[in-house]
Scaffold this motif. Structure first.
Motif, mmCIF file in Angstrom:
data_model
loop_
_atom_site.group_PDB
_atom_site.id
_atom_site.type_symbol
_atom_site.label_atom_id
_atom_site.label_comp_id
_atom_site.label_asym_id
_atom_site.label_seq_id
_atom_site.Cartn_x
_atom_site.Cartn_y
_atom_site.Cartn_z
ATOM 1 N N GLN A 180 9.636 -11.286 9.024
ATOM 2 C CA GLN A 180 8.752 -10.161 9.322
ATOM 3 C C GLN A 180 7.354 -10.676 9.659
ATOM 4 O O GLN A 180 6.936 -11.719 9.158
ATOM 5 N N HIS A 218 -3.270 1.923 2.664
ATOM 6 C CA HIS A 218 -2.385 0.804 2.373
ATOM 7 C C HIS A 218 -2.374 0.518 0.884
ATOM 8 O O HIS A 218 -3.232 0.946 0.122
ATOM 9 N N GLY A 274 6.976 -3.229 3.096
ATOM 10 C CA GLY A 274 6.371 -3.059 4.418
ATOM 11 C C GLY A 274 5.759 -4.365 4.886
ATOM 12 O O GLY A 274 5.953 -5.419 4.291
ATOM 13 N N GLN A 292 0.950 -3.462 12.374
ATOM 14 C CA GLN A 292 1.653 -2.219 12.648
ATOM 15 C C GLN A 292 2.221 -2.197 14.055
ATOM 16 O O GLN A 292 3.152 -1.469 14.347
ATOM 17 N N GLU A 352 10.600 -2.000 -0.389
ATOM 18 C CA GLU A 352 9.606 -1.009 0.055
ATOM 19 C C GLU A 352 8.278 -1.644 0.445
ATOM 20 O O GLU A 352 7.298 -0.953 0.664
ATOM 21 N N GLU A 408 2.820 2.195 9.763
ATOM 22 C CA GLU A 408 3.512 1.799 8.557
ATOM 23 C C GLU A 408 2.520 1.378 7.465
ATOM 24 O O GLU A 408 1.454 0.834 7.747
ATOM 25 N N ARG A 409 2.898 1.654 6.228
ATOM 26 C CA ARG A 409 2.009 1.327 5.109
ATOM 27 C C ARG A 409 2.118 -0.167 4.817
ATOM 28 O O ARG A 409 3.217 -0.694 4.612
#
Lengths: 461, 387
Positions: B177, B112, B150, B373, B148, B78-79
């Motif tokens: 997160q 990234h 991440g 990630q 968006e 994931e970015r």
């Protein structure tokens, strides 16, 4: 039977009614069947009466032999035996309660099973949780003070989820703490903005702003407790959950961190006050030493306790019996009409709190005593309607009894504690008290207040 | 007001004079170079280096990072959004030279998104460390709420490192997160003797604030602006020279920043930043780090990496590291989520000196990205690790 004997009859229990009318029936000059015919005649002549039970049912009731499927069928018998209107009202209430208990009994038994203490102790923890959920569901409907099932629910709410949505009824302590933290941080940002707008060279304005911030923080916290009593109850109630049990450690630490941050945000207000007012700019950074930090924390605790004390003595203390509020305000009420040298003690808002509670209690009694069939919702709404004006009067009492002395208390407590901890010398503390308590500039700070207030409770909804 | 100006301006001028006199020859040379770069503006329009996201958040353009426009590195996992939090006295362009060197060393990191968070200008941010942290969080909030974004990696230098710790926990709590923080040269002690350059700059704050509040006629305002621009260039050059950050690339970027921004606003902010450094108490930092260690003991969603340069001229790196170790020791389990590193050869400006070996820094950043990630993977080398 004489009038005195009638007055002494216990008509508030089924057994009492049974005994009272067995005695009356002894004085009745006819038998059960004749009484039954008289009752039927009255029934057909009158409208809307409950259908009478048979004469044999009445006899069995008097002899204690029947369990009474519908006790209201006995009402006309009591009327025929000479019960007057007030007595009939009490009898009707007692018989209706007996009927309602019979209707609730099948549901009650499983719920009460959880409260046979020995059974609860023998159950696996997971089953005890399920058994007690019925009780808290009931409490949610009756709006009684919150007692979560277990510490887990106390912490996370009935859904046991961190994200409990916007409905505060689904919140536990964590969600409430998040809301309080956001509220206090928003306020602190506004207080910082106001303070930073003053030029660093304008010491007088910075002192005033630091004092006004103390007042604002106290007012905001008091208003929050009033507006969201569920938060106060979660924080201040001893009866927080029915069952003892574990809390998830991560969420517990999050709660601890959240409370710490909320109070550090509030204490920052006292730090600025200490630096600007007590320590005159604090060039030597005495507020930033361990002793200084402890001094401010102690004083912050005392002053936040003042807000919580207000909640206990004024908000909770003026409801229910109203005894605590009455006890705390004796002299102020007694000398309300005296010419005083100091500020006024008793006000219209204090009186309104007493009158409001007295009125609600009186109306609730009348409601229940006047109509045995009164719906619980009507009684509940009576108390809920009280809340709107009640909280306004409470907030007015906060301002008069606590808010307007908050800055004065902050200054005197801070100076005393900093002196106690060696951050202020004897000369410095005396000089401060002289400035703060007797000089014109110092006295001006006592009434420093942001008008209008900077905090906004509507965004917390 | 004029009396206030005289009262505050006189000591401020004295501090400024003392600082100018105190600067060594090398610092004066750097100042002259910087001033020439400011004066000699390029004739052609310069390509933008940043794309604004919000008032405080800007994303580095691909070209600015030394990447070919339109070229997108192979995406592995994931970015991540990497937010660079500035240190005291830094400007938006400050991370660029080091970032370019980092991406040359570890090209995978170019996939990234690299965002830089501007230091708040609001005076309230400099009332204390807590106020600074709350303003920094306000600045970061739009990014947390962006769908968006991440996973998040916060990279903070010096004061930015301390802010990164607090922001990482708050971000994790707010979003649920995983969040990682790479804390470079975090000043964990308030009882260190800051160098004279830092102290002297901070003392100019009150005088500068008073000077800016003065209502002046047009030509005096221009004079004031010029003086502020000059003073800012001078103090910045002195600091950057002291920290060995005065390479050509950095000076060119600094000069560009000085040309592009309001000198008064930029100068006053820098003075406030240095004044804040001098105001932070050791007791406050100690409480803060104790608090973070308690949270680290139970928070699965946060990983912190601290590193200090062994050649740091501003802070005793060993004592700073010791403070964190002591905090971690008081809270069992915290060291599973925190790693400490000492980087040989680095000065205070870790990841800012392009001539240094970026291998260790790149490894630490790559490790943090790998964890983000794959959040179930524990951080390697738990506890302490050198080099």
């Amino acid at each position: 039977m004489t009038d005195d004997e009638h007055a002494a009859e216990d008509l508030d229990s089924l057994e009492g009614i049974r005994v009272a009318f067995a005695r009356r029936f002894e004085g009745y000059d006819r038998g059960y069947h004749a009484l039954g015919e008289q009752v039927m005649k009255r029934y057909y002549e009158a409208d809307g009466q409950a259908k009478p039970a048979s004469a044999m049912t009445f006899r069995n009731f008097l002899q204690g032999k029947t369990s009474l499927r519908d006790p209201t069928g006995l009402l006309l018998y009591f009327e025929c035996l000479g019960a007057d209107a007030p007595q009939m009202q009490r009898i009707r209430g007692t018989l209706q309660q007996a009927l309602d208990r019979r209707i609730a009994a099948p549901a009650k038994q499983p719920a009460l099973a959880a409260f046979r203490e020995s059974d609860l102790e023998q159950m696996p923890y997971s089953r005890a949780l399920a058994e007690c959920e019925a009780a808290t569901h009931f409490e949610a409907h009756t709006s009684t003070p919150i007692a979560a099932v277990a510490p887990l629910h106390y912490l996370l709410g009935p859904g046991c989820k961190r994200d409990a949505g916007p409905d505060r009824n689904n919140w536990g302590l964590l969600q409430h703490m998040d809301a309080v933290q956001r509220f206090l941080e928003d306020l602190e940002l506004k207080l910082q903005d106001a303070f930073a707008a003053a030029a660093p060279s304008n010491a007088a304005e910075r002192r005033w702003l630091a004092a006004a911030a103390v007042r604002e923080a106290g007012d905001a916290y008091a208003a929050y407790l009033l507006r969201f009593p569920a938060y106060a109850e979660l924080m201040l109630s001893r009866r927080r959950h029915i069952l003892h049990g574990p809390m998830p450690e991560k969420e517990r630490q999050v709660a601890i961190g959240s409370v710490k941050r909320s109070f550090r945000t509030l204490y920052r207000v006292f730090e600025r006050f200490a630096q600007e007012v007590v320590l005159d700019g604090d060039r030597k950074q005495k507020a930033r030493t361990p002793d200084g930090e402890i001094a401010m924390e102690i004083v912050g605790e005392r002053l936040m306790s003042a807000v919580q004390g207000f909640y206990m003595t004024t908000v909770l203390g003026s409801t229910g019996t109203g005894g605590l509020f009455a006890a705390m305000q004796q002299s102020r009420r007694e000398f309300a009409d005296e010419p005083l040298k100091g500020p006024a003690g008793w006000s219209g808002d204090h009186q309104a709190l007493v009158d409001t509670n007295d009125s609600v209690q009186r109306r609730a009694r009348q409601m229940v005593e006047g109509n045995a069939r009164v719906r619980y919702g009507e009684v509940k709404r009576l108390f809920e309607t009280q809340d709107d004006s009640f909280f306004q009067h409470c907030y007015a009492v906060w301002h008069q009894d606590f808010g307007q002395v908050l800055v004065r208390q902050t200054g005197t407590l801070l100076a005393g504690e900093l002196h106690n901890r060696g951050q202020l010398s004897d000369r410095e503390v005396v000089a401060f008290y002289k400035f703060f308590l007797t000089s014109k500039d110092g006295l001006r700070l006592h009434s420093a207040r942001h008008q209008p207030s900077l905090f906004d409770l509507s965004t917390s909804d | 007001m004029y009396w206030a100006m005289v009262r505050l301006g006189t000591p401020a001028l004295w501090h400024l004079l003392r600082m100018y006199v105190g600067h060594c020859a090398a610092q004066r040379r750097t100042a002259r170079k910087l001033w020439r770069a400011v004066r000699d503006a390029p004739t052609a329009a310069e390509a933008p280096l940043l794309r604004p996201i919000t008032e405080h958040l800007h994303e580095f353009e691909h070209a600015a990072l030394g990447l070919q426009p339109g070229a997108s590195p192979t995406t592995q996992g994931e970015r991540i959004t990497v937010v660079h939090i500035l240190g005291s006295g830094e400007v938006l362009y400050s991370p660029l030279p080091g970032l370019r060197a980092l991406l040359r060393t570890a090209p995978a990191l170019a996939q990234h998104r690299h965002v830089v968070m501007d230091t708040p200008h609001h005076p309230a941010a400099y009332l204390g460390p807590m106020e600074f942290a709350s303003r920094a969080f306000q600045a970061l909030r739009p990014l947390l709420e962006a769908p968006e974004r991440g996973p998040l990696l916060l990279v903070g230098l010096s004061r930015g490192a301390v802010a990164a710790v607090e922001l990482a926990f708050r971000a994790a709590e707010r979003t649920g997160q995983p969040t990682a923080a790479l804390c470079l040269s975090a000043p964990t002690r308030g009882d260190i003797e800051w160098p004279a350059s830092v102290r002297d700059i901070g003392l100019l704050e009150a005088g500068a604030d008073a000077a800016l509040r003065l209502p002046l006629p047009g030509f005096l305002r221009r004079f004031r602006r010029a003086r502020f621009r000059h003073a800012y260039a001078r103090v910045t050059a002195g600091v950057y020279n002291e920290l060995s950050l005065d390479n050509e690339e950095m000076l060119a970027l600094l000069a560009r920043h000085i040309r592009e921004t309001s000198p008064e606003r930029t100068c006053l902010r820098a003075l406030r930043e240095y004044a804040l450094l001098g105001r932070v108490s050791d007791a406050e930092l100690r409480q803060g780090f104790s608090d973070f260690a308690a949270r680290a003991a139970s928070e699965d969603l946060v990983r912190l990496t601290f590193c200090w340069g062994t050649q740091d001229v501003w802070m005793p790196h060993a004592r700073c590291r010791q403070r964190v170790e002591e905090s971690l020791n008081r809270h069992p389990g915290a060291d599973a989520r925190v790693t400490l590193h000492s980087l040989p050869g680095w000065n205070h400006g870790i990841a800012r000196q392009p001539e240094q070996d970026f291998g260790p820094v790149a490894a630490l950043m790559t490790s943090a990205c790998n964890w983000l990630q794959q959040p179930s993977q524990k951080c390697e080398g738990s506890g302490s690790d050198d080099g």
